[in-house]
Design a protein around this motif. Structure first.
Motif, PDB file in Angstrom:
ATOM      1  N   ALA A 169       0.821  -1.213   0.000  1.00 22.27           N
ATOM      2  CA  ALA A 169       0.000   0.000   0.000  1.00 22.27           C
ATOM      3  C   ALA A 169       0.856   1.266   0.000  1.00 22.27           C
ATOM      4  N   GLY A 170       1.932   1.257  -0.801  1.00 21.87           N
ATOM      5  CA  GLY A 170       2.761   2.440  -0.933  1.00 21.87           C
ATOM      6  C   GLY A 170       3.838   2.579   0.119  1.00 21.87           C
ATOM      7  N   ARG A 171       3.879   1.685   1.088  1.00 25.01           N
ATOM      8  CA  ARG A 171       4.895   1.737   2.140  1.00 25.01           C
ATOM      9  C   ARG A 171       5.876   0.571   1.971  1.00 25.01           C
ATOM     10  N   TRP A 172       7.124   0.839   2.303  1.00 20.82           N
ATOM     11  CA  TRP A 172       8.167  -0.169   2.160  1.00 20.82           C
ATOM     12  C   TRP A 172       8.585  -0.673   3.536  1.00 20.82           C
ATOM     13  N   TYR A 173       8.774  -1.977   3.632  1.00 21.36           N
ATOM     14  CA  TYR A 173       9.133  -2.626   4.893  1.00 21.36           C
ATOM     15  C   TYR A 173      10.349  -3.521   4.668  1.00 21.36           C
ATOM     16  N   VAL A 174      11.104  -3.718   5.735  1.00 20.79           N
ATOM     17  CA  VAL A 174      12.211  -4.662   5.707  1.00 20.79           C
ATOM     18  C   VAL A 174      12.010  -5.675   6.827  1.00 20.79           C
ATOM     19  N   SER A 175      12.151  -6.934   6.480  1.00 19.15           N
ATOM     20  CA  SER A 175      12.033  -8.023   7.441  1.00 19.15           C
ATOM     21  C   SER A 175      13.394  -8.704   7.534  1.00 19.15           C
ATOM     22  N   VAL A 176      13.981  -8.666   8.709  1.00 18.00           N
ATOM     23  CA  VAL A 176      15.326  -9.188   8.915  1.00 18.00           C
ATOM     24  C   VAL A 176      15.237 -10.517   9.657  1.00 18.00           C
ATOM     25  N   GLN A 177      15.890 -11.534   9.105  1.00 20.05           N
ATOM     26  CA  GLN A 177      15.946 -12.841   9.753  1.00 20.05           C
ATOM     27  C   GLN A 177      17.254 -12.948  10.512  1.00 20.05           C
ATOM     28  N   LEU A 178      17.148 -13.140  11.814  1.00 20.46           N
ATOM     29  CA  LEU A 178      18.313 -13.153  12.696  1.00 20.46           C
ATOM     30  C   LEU A 178      18.417 -14.469  13.434  1.00 20.46           C
ATOM     31  N   GLU A 179      19.642 -14.808  13.770  1.00 21.79           N
ATOM     32  CA  GLU A 179      19.910 -15.967  14.631  1.00 21.79           C
ATOM     33  C   GLU A 179      20.502 -15.431  15.925  1.00 21.79           C
ATOM     34  N   GLU A 180      19.770 -15.616  17.027  1.00 16.50           N
ATOM     35  CA  GLU A 180      20.206 -15.055  18.299  1.00 16.50           C
ATOM     36  C   GLU A 180      20.060 -16.075  19.413  1.00 16.50           C
ATOM     37  N   GLU A 181      20.799 -15.837  20.481  1.00 12.16           N
ATOM     38  CA  GLU A 181      20.785 -16.743  21.630  1.00 12.16           C
ATOM     39  C   GLU A 181      19.695 -16.324  22.600  1.00 12.16           C
ATOM     40  N   HIS A 182      18.900 -17.304  23.031  1.00  6.56           N
ATOM     41  CA  HIS A 182      17.842 -17.070  24.000  1.00  6.56           C
ATOM     42  C   HIS A 182      18.039 -17.988  25.192  1.00  6.56           C
ATOM     43  N   ARG A 246      -4.719   3.121  -5.143  1.00 10.86           N
ATOM     44  CA  ARG A 246      -3.826   3.346  -4.000  1.00 10.86           C
ATOM     45  C   ARG A 246      -4.625   3.628  -2.731  1.00 10.86           C
ATOM     46  N   LYS A 247      -5.697   4.416  -2.848  1.00 12.96           N
ATOM     47  CA  LYS A 247      -6.539   4.684  -1.682  1.00 12.96           C
ATOM     48  C   LYS A 247      -7.188   3.405  -1.162  1.00 12.96           C
ATOM     49  N   LEU A 248      -7.648   2.569  -2.078  1.00 17.95           N
ATOM     50  CA  LEU A 248      -8.268   1.304  -1.685  1.00 17.95           C
ATOM     51  C   LEU A 248      -7.252   0.386  -1.017  1.00 17.95           C
ATOM     52  N   ALA A 249      -6.031   0.343  -1.541  1.00 14.30           N
ATOM     53  CA  ALA A 249      -4.986  -0.501  -0.956  1.00 14.30           C
ATOM     54  C   ALA A 249      -4.614  -0.027   0.447  1.00 14.30           C
ATOM     55  N   ARG A 250      -4.560   1.302   0.636  1.00 11.38           N
ATOM     56  CA  ARG A 250      -4.226   1.827   1.963  1.00 11.38           C
ATOM     57  C   ARG A 250      -5.295   1.465   2.989  1.00 11.38           C
ATOM     58  N   LEU A 251      -6.556   1.475   2.576  1.00 13.51           N
ATOM     59  CA  LEU A 251      -7.628   1.111   3.500  1.00 13.51           C
ATOM     60  C   LEU A 251      -7.562  -0.374   3.846  1.00 13.51           C
ATOM     61  N   HIS A 252      -7.311  -1.218   2.858  1.00 13.28           N
ATOM     62  CA  HIS A 252      -7.158  -2.652   3.135  1.00 13.28           C
ATOM     63  C   HIS A 252      -5.991  -2.891   4.106  1.00 13.28           C
ATOM     64  N   ALA A 253      -4.873  -2.186   3.900  1.00 14.20           N
ATOM     65  CA  ALA A 253      -3.725  -2.341   4.790  1.00 14.20           C
ATOM     66  C   ALA A 253      -4.050  -1.864   6.200  1.00 14.20           C
ATOM     67  N   HIS A 254      -4.807  -0.770   6.304  1.00 13.16           N
ATOM     68  CA  HIS A 254      -5.209  -0.270   7.630  1.00 13.16           C
ATOM     69  C   HIS A 254      -6.069  -1.293   8.370  1.00 13.16           C
ATOM     70  N   ILE A 255      -6.990  -1.930   7.670  1.00 16.34           N
ATOM     71  CA  ILE A 255      -7.846  -2.944   8.292  1.00 16.34           C
ATOM     72  C   ILE A 255      -7.008  -4.125   8.757  1.00 16.34           C
ATOM     73  N   ALA A 256      -6.097  -4.577   7.910  1.00 17.34           N
ATOM     74  CA  ALA A 256      -5.243  -5.711   8.279  1.00 17.34           C
ATOM     75  C   ALA A 256      -4.344  -5.370   9.463  1.00 17.34           C
ATOM     76  N   ASN A 257      -3.802  -4.151   9.491  1.00 18.45           N
ATOM     77  CA  ASN A 257      -2.933  -3.742  10.598  1.00 18.45           C
ATOM     78  C   ASN A 257      -3.709  -3.637  11.905  1.00 18.45           C
ATOM     79  N   LEU A 258      -4.945  -3.146  11.845  1.00 18.86           N
ATOM     80  CA  LEU A 258      -5.770  -3.038  13.045  1.00 18.86           C
ATOM     81  C   LEU A 258      -6.046  -4.420  13.634  1.00 18.86           C
ATOM     82  N   ARG A 259      -6.369  -5.381  12.778  1.00 17.51           N
ATOM     83  CA  ARG A 259      -6.629  -6.741  13.242  1.00 17.51           C
ATOM     84  C   ARG A 259      -5.362  -7.371  13.821  1.00 17.51           C
TER      85      ARG A 259
END
Length: 382
Positions: A169-182, A246-259
């Motif tokens: 929806a017009g926004r860019w995200y980065v998802s980082v896969q890490l290996e860490e000790e827990h 784009r407006k429709l995509a932003r609304l769909h993303a807002h609904i998904a983020n709220l849930r």
């Protein structure tokens, strides 16, 4: 201490040049996937052995010097990882075919499809020299990118495996896969909690807590219908249609983020990760609902899918494992709502519209969902 692979996703703050570079990488990954799928079909049609990701990547590198010089503008990891995704997609497809023959798989086999820009810009995955700071991340060929959230990504004592950049929806995200000790989680020693999920209330707990359902889709349904009509009325191929999309995509993303935000907050409060061992639930009991069958009800299907019961259960499962709690499921045929949590009498005539449970044996009156949650907790204790 144990090594755990975790993913962290956060939003990027890009300038125009960086956004263009990300679009080039996403386009190269999409092109490599479609090209590899076409080559796979050609080899299979000719009766030859299907190529793997490594052979396809070598063939693609040879084409860069003649037919695809524009691919030198992006990192070599973007098309390479895309071809690996294609190989994985075919491996899963053939596994489903084998299970279909054995009669252990139902549904579509899911032959890999060509990717189109009409279904979204997509994503690309990068490996190699990746560095993370407090409010920045450094990626191959893209350089240093700013992050909108400061201090979210871990920067010390981690092994960075890969980074996936995606657009939504017009926004860019980065998802980082890490290996860490827990550290090994301590055993939770709190009370057993039964959870009854519903539509009016997202979750009713046996200890009396009730988490309301935000109705992410239902509360925005009128606005969603309006934007769908606006998009449909625009001329195909016009700039106004792109703006409406784009407006429709932003609304769909807002609904998904709220849930998604509601589910994360509720599940985190239930597992109580930050609380001491005595206050974290020893066992969390859920009902094994068949959501796929319940959504066939035409009157309740939209409300059921809007809640997100499957995602709620998935988040509870992995979060409970992190804090040393157990997740126990009770059969869907267990009459948890119809059984009196005080004396055990079963009301066979209880209807879905009855929101209060009245016991004819002992006279106990209690909320229907709370009664079911208590019965689920007692089922695990017994």
């Amino acid at each position: 201490m144990t090594l755990v692979v975790r993913g962290y996703q956060t939003e990027l703050k890009l300038n125009n040049a960086q956004r263009t570079a990300c679009l080039k990488h996403a386009g190269a990954a999409r092109y490599a996937y479609n090209w590899g799928l076409r080559r796979y079909q050609e080899e299979r049609a000719a009766g030859r052995k299907a190529p793997n990701a490594m052979s396809l990547h070598k063939e693609l590198n040879a084409l860069k010097q003649t037919e695809l010089p524009w691919m030198y503008e992006v990192s070599k990891a973007a098309p390479q990882e895309s071809l690996r995704d294609l190989e994985k997609a075919f491996r899963h497809f053939w596994k489903r075919c084998q299970r279909k023959k054995q009669g252990t798989f139902r549904g579509k086999l899911g032959f890999p499809r060509f990717k189109s820009k009409k279904r979204g810009i997509g994503s690309f995955r990068l490996t190699g020299a990746i560095h993370i700071g407090e409010n920045w991340i450094q990626l191959p060929r893209l350089g240093t990118l700013r992050l909108k959230e400061r201090g979210y990504l871990p920067t010390t004592a981690v092994n960075i495996l890969s980074a996936t950049v995606s657009e939504r929806a017009g926004r860019w995200y980065v998802s980082v896969q890490l290996e860490e000790e827990h550290a090994e989680p301590g055993i939770a020693l709190g009370e057993t909690i039964g959870i009854d999920v519903g539509i009016k209330a997202l979750a009713t707990l046996s200890d009396g807590r009730v988490f309301p359902n935000p109705k992410a889709l239902g509360s925005h349904l009128k606005q969603l219908k309006r934007r769908c009509r606006q998009h449909a009325r625009k001329q195909q191929g016009s700039k106004n249609r792109q703006k409406a999309a784009r407006k429709l995509a932003r609304l769909h993303a807002h609904i998904a983020n709220l849930r998604k935000d509601t589910l994360h907050q509720v599940t985190s409060l239930i597992v109580a990760k930050t609380k001491p061992d005595q206050e974290r639930p020893t066992c969390i009991v859920l009902e094994d609902l068949q959501v796929s069958g319940m959504v066939k009800n035409g009157k309740l299907s939209r409300a059921i899918t809007d809640v997100g019961w499957s995602e709620f259960r998935r988040q509870l499962a992995y979060k409970a494992k992190q804090v040393g709690s157990l997740v126990y499921t009770v059969s869907r045929w267990e009459p948890s709502s119809k059984t009196c949590s005080w004396c055990g009498w079963i009301d066979e005539d209880l209807m879905l519209s009855d929101r209060l449970f009245h016991c004819a044996e002992c006279g106990y009156v209690i909320d229907r969902d709370l009664n079911a949650a208590i019965n689920l907790a007692l089922k695990a204790a017994g």
